[in-house]
Design an enzyme around this catalytic site. Structure first.
Site, PDB file in Angstrom:
ATOM      1  N   HIS A   1      34.068  27.529  51.901  1.00  0.00           N
ATOM      2  CA  HIS A   1      35.443  27.275  51.457  1.00  0.00           C
ATOM      3  C   HIS A   1      36.440  27.219  52.616  1.00  0.00           C
ATOM      4  O   HIS A   1      37.534  26.675  52.467  1.00  0.00           O
ATOM      5  CB  HIS A   1      35.898  28.373  50.495  1.00  0.00           C
TER       6      HIS A   1
ATOM      7  N   HIS B   1      28.729  30.311  50.201  1.00  0.00           N
ATOM      8  CA  HIS B   1      29.729  29.579  49.418  1.00  0.00           C
ATOM      9  C   HIS B   1      31.144  29.898  49.914  1.00  0.00           C
ATOM     10  O   HIS B   1      31.944  28.994  50.168  1.00  0.00           O
ATOM     11  CB  HIS B   1      29.573  29.951  47.939  1.00  0.00           C
ATOM     12  N   GLU B   2      31.437  31.178  50.060  1.00  0.00           N
ATOM     13  CA  GLU B   2      32.804  31.556  50.451  1.00  0.00           C
ATOM     14  C   GLU B   2      33.111  31.111  51.880  1.00  0.00           C
ATOM     15  O   GLU B   2      34.228  30.688  52.181  1.00  0.00           O
ATOM     16  CB  GLU B   2      33.024  33.066  50.288  1.00  0.00           C
TER      17      GLU B   2
ATOM     18  N   ASP C   1      42.852  28.810  33.968  1.00  0.00           N
ATOM     19  CA  ASP C   1      41.742  29.747  33.736  1.00  0.00           C
ATOM     20  C   ASP C   1      40.927  29.332  32.510  1.00  0.00           C
ATOM     21  O   ASP C   1      39.726  29.582  32.431  1.00  0.00           O
ATOM     22  CB  ASP C   1      42.256  31.179  33.509  1.00  0.00           C
TER      23      ASP C   1
ATOM     24  N   TYR D   1      32.145  22.694  39.755  1.00  0.00           N
ATOM     25  CA  TYR D   1      31.153  23.082  40.755  1.00  0.00           C
ATOM     26  C   TYR D   1      29.953  22.125  40.726  1.00  0.00           C
ATOM     27  O   TYR D   1      29.632  21.481  41.721  1.00  0.00           O
ATOM     28  CB  TYR D   1      30.633  24.503  40.478  1.00  0.00           C
TER      29      TYR D   1
ATOM     30  N   GLU E   1      35.688  22.976  44.632  1.00  0.00           N
ATOM     31  CA  GLU E   1      34.422  23.635  44.286  1.00  0.00           C
ATOM     32  C   GLU E   1      33.193  22.741  44.418  1.00  0.00           C
ATOM     33  O   GLU E   1      32.152  23.194  44.877  1.00  0.00           O
ATOM     34  CB  GLU E   1      34.511  24.239  42.881  1.00  0.00           C
TER      35      GLU E   1
ATOM     36  N   GLU F   1      37.495  33.147  48.155  1.00  0.00           N
ATOM     37  CA  GLU F   1      37.538  32.634  49.525  1.00  0.00           C
ATOM     38  C   GLU F   1      38.862  32.905  50.225  1.00  0.00           C
ATOM     39  O   GLU F   1      39.423  32.014  50.855  1.00  0.00           O
ATOM     40  CB  GLU F   1      37.244  31.131  49.494  1.00  0.00           C
TER      41      GLU F   1
HETATM   42 ZN   LIG Z   1      34.164  28.505  45.150  1.00  0.00          ZN
END
Ligand SMILES: [Zn+2]
Length: 679
Positions: free
Chosen positions: A323, A319-320, A414, A422, A342, A294
């Protein structure tokens, strides 16, 4: 000053309590020929008073770096002078703190200290991938792109690399002609025959081009992004252009033109005005490690979501775009609160998709309300399945299955990354929406939250307080009792599936409120093949599948086929399908034409075939792993190969990874390497 919390994933944030970067100026020289980036970052910082910096003692300011060669640090505030600096001990996950000594008179009249750091990125720069021309679509020019989330910005420039620190910036980025640069900011033109010099200044230089950008909205470091290569663009609307290599531009435009502006308009209706100016889309080469990123003003997406307009992958665009509000305008304060990015974004994404379905129904004489509920239910139930699968795979007690995980021991964010923020985040928001009565009651709060916290970084307690304050003053007595009964600790801090997940009859269970109409057909078909081959011994189904109202599966739209294959693969996570069942499935949903145009379908199908031990899937798998570096595909495919009972698959996994790892983005390469070591 922006709200700042201590972020355990950032040396700068931990050392410089109350300090912040307010503005930045990045002058970068990108040389694709020798895969190098050098230049200067000028940062206007404000520090806590009295004294400067807390943990490091007065007179020191700390920045995050990773594998940067820092050459010189100067104070730009008058009188300008060189500053002493030192690089600390390198941490495998967090990089190396850069401590800068500040004189007592460092502040200018605005209370800012302006520091210029001259530096070069190293070949180990984890944010950047340089592609040789052979790795691009056109095969005629090199390409370079960045991916800074979660904590890779520090390998691109010295910064306070925490989502809790936001700054505006300007950038001058130089590349050799005829390359172009696109950046997650507003373009301000290009100067031909000019380049960033070693000291960071822009000077005349033949054969170079310098692109100018400005990001007037404060952003965290992880949202700084650029790509350089042979880029072309084509307009979708007044505020949306699609960028791509010229060879892929028409296909990308055709895929996104029907939906992008519609998604943006729907999002504004749900979340408030779009404030970023541009909302462009950049389709990257196949090695881009994520579905989308995003990056503000310029969303980065993988070309693997181009699916011949079958509509199965455009949710990534929704989705993006979502954001732009949730994550970019209002950001999580540290990666422990990542669900505020998220979970909120999935929530908004699904509201957008439902709104579009409702509009489509209304314009064709259908029932908009019914279409809205069906689409939302379809998406939500798919997400619930993913959540269940994720918790099952990680284990119900795994600490990273908490909605707000503890990263205080300095882990790599990460490593904590999964579907949990999410889907558990989404599920939590749907529950909180139900607690106050539903969408109509919740939406004004949602909008107000985004408007109030715009340009800030937030943490979970802040959200909880805002939610309770808002609704306690608005709802009647029975509802207030509902609010009081919310078990916040379980929702936010307990591992495993969220409360009420399996209690589908409870009135406040999100499950009980989802419309399952569209999902039912998918579930029935998955369970038809699952049950007809329950032992994996290849018995053909005793009777033909009876299609429901969604029609014959061979004519299903892309999203239903993707959902069916996903569902089937969850059903058969432990017992593979028999090889004899595979052709039956293929003909039932008419897979052949879909495989050609849709990489998601290809991936899901290869995974099922590999699990079934189908050796003829090996070549296709290797071909996909050689061309595409998207982690959603490469991590499960490598995991399936390496954990297979077929020796040939396991051997191929190791040799293939050695062959392709240099062609993946460093993040993807790192994660697959860790996966293979774990097996
Ligand atoms: Zn996302």
């Amino acid at each position: 000053m922006p709200f700042v919390v201590r972020d355990p994933s950032s040396f700068a944030s931990m050392a410089t309590a109350g300090g912040s970067v307010r503005r930045a100026s990045l002058n970068l020289r990108i040389s694709p020929e020798d895969a190098s980036i050098a230049g200067a970052a000028t940062l206007a910082v404000v520090v806590q008073k009295p004294g400067v910096g807390e943990a490091e003692g007065a007179g020191t300011f700390v920045l995050d770096t990773r594998a940067l060669a820092v050459q010189r640090v100067c104070l730009e505030t008058a009188p300008a002078r060189e500053l002493a600096f030192s690089l600390g001990v390198e941490d495998a996950h967090l990089g190396t703190p850069l401590s800068i000594s500040l004189p007592p008179d460092a502040e200018n009249e605005n209370g800012e200290i302006v520091i210029k750091v001259q530096y070069a990125c190293s070949p180990e720069c984890s944010a950047v991938q340089f592609l040789k021309k052979e790795q691009t679509l056109g095969k005629s020019h090199p390409y370079v792109f960045t991916q800074c989330q979660a904590i890779h910005a520090r390998s691109l420039f010295p910064c306070m690399d925490s989502p809790g620190v936001k700054f505006t910036y300007e950038a001058n980025v130089s590349v050799p002609a005829p390359l172009s640069v696109a950046m997650a900011a507003l373009p301000q033109g290009v100067t031909e025959n000019a380049a960033v010099a070693e000291d960071g200044s822009v000077t005349e230089e033949d054969g170079w081009r310098t692109f100018h950008f400005k990001q007037p909205t404060p952003v965290p470091a992880y949202l700084v992004a650029f790509a350089a290569g042979n880029l072309a663009k084509k307009a979708i609307s007044d505020r949306i252009d699609v960028y791509c290599e010229p060879e892929g531009l028409e296909e990308a435009h055709a895929e996104f033109a029907p939906v992008a502006e519609r998604y943006l308009v729907a999002a504004e209706d749900i979340a408030g005005p779009y404030t970023w100016g541009r909302c462009d889309l950049l389709v990257l080469p196949f090695s881009f490690p994520y579905g989308g990123m995003e990056n503000p003003c310029l969303t980065f997406v993988t070309p693997s979501i181009l699916s011949g307009g079958d509509g199965s992958q455009t949710h990534v665009i929704a989705h993006e775009i979502a954001h732009s509000w949730t994550g970019n305008l209002v950001s999580c304060a540290s990666w422990e609160h990542f669900w505020l990015n998220e979970g909120f974004t999935v929530f908004l994404e699904r509201k957008i998709l439902a709104r579009i379905a409702a509009d489509d129904a209304a314009s064709s004489g259908g029932d908009a309300k019914v279409a809205h509920a069906r689409e939302f239910g379809f998406q939500a139930l798919g997400g619930a399945q993913e959540l269940k699968e994720t918790v099952g795979r990680m284990g119900p007690d795994h600490r990273f299955t908490c909605l707000v995980p503890d990263l205080s021991t300095g882990e790599d964010p990460d490593d904590a990354f999964s579907k949990i923020p999410y889907e558990k985040g989404f599920y939590t928001l749907v529950y909180l929406e139900l607690c106050v009565g539903g969408d109509e009651e919740f939406n004004p709060f949602f909008k107000a939250w985004l408007a109030t916290k715009a340009n800030m970084s937030v943490h979970t307690e802040e959200f909880k307080t805002a939610y309770l304050d808002y609704f306690n003053s608005k709802v009647d007595l029975p509802r207030r009792a509902v609010l009081e009964s919310i078990d916040w600790n379980s929702w936010l801090h307990k591992p495993g599936l969220p409360p009420l997940f399996d209690d589908t009859s409870a009135s406040l269970s999100p499950h009980a409120n989802y419309d399952a109409t569209l999902r039912d057909g998918v579930m029935r078909l998955a369970s038809y093949f699952h049950h007809s081959d329950i032992m994996g011994i290849g018995t053909p189904p005793a009777s033909a599948f009876v299609p429901g109202p969604e029609g014959d599966p061979s004519t299903w739209p892309g999203p239903l086929v993707v959902a069916f294959l996903t569902e089937l693969s969850v059903h058969r996570a432990s017992t593979p399908l028999h090889m004899n069942t595979l052709p039956l499935i293929s003909s039932c949903v008419a897979l052949s034409p879909r495989l050609d145009r849709n990489l998601e379908v290809q991936f899901l199908w290869l995974k099922l075939r590999l699990r079934a031990g189908d050796s003829s899937a090996l070549d296709g798998t290797c071909a996909l792993l050689r061309t595409c570096g998207r982690m959603k595909y490469v991590r499960p495919l490598f995991q399936t190969l390496i954990s297979s009972k077929v020796p040939e698959f396991r051997e191929r996994a190791s040799t293939l990874f050695e062959e392709v790892k240099g062609t993946y983005h460093p993040i993807a390469s790192k994660m697959v390497s860790r996966d293979l070591q774990c097996e």
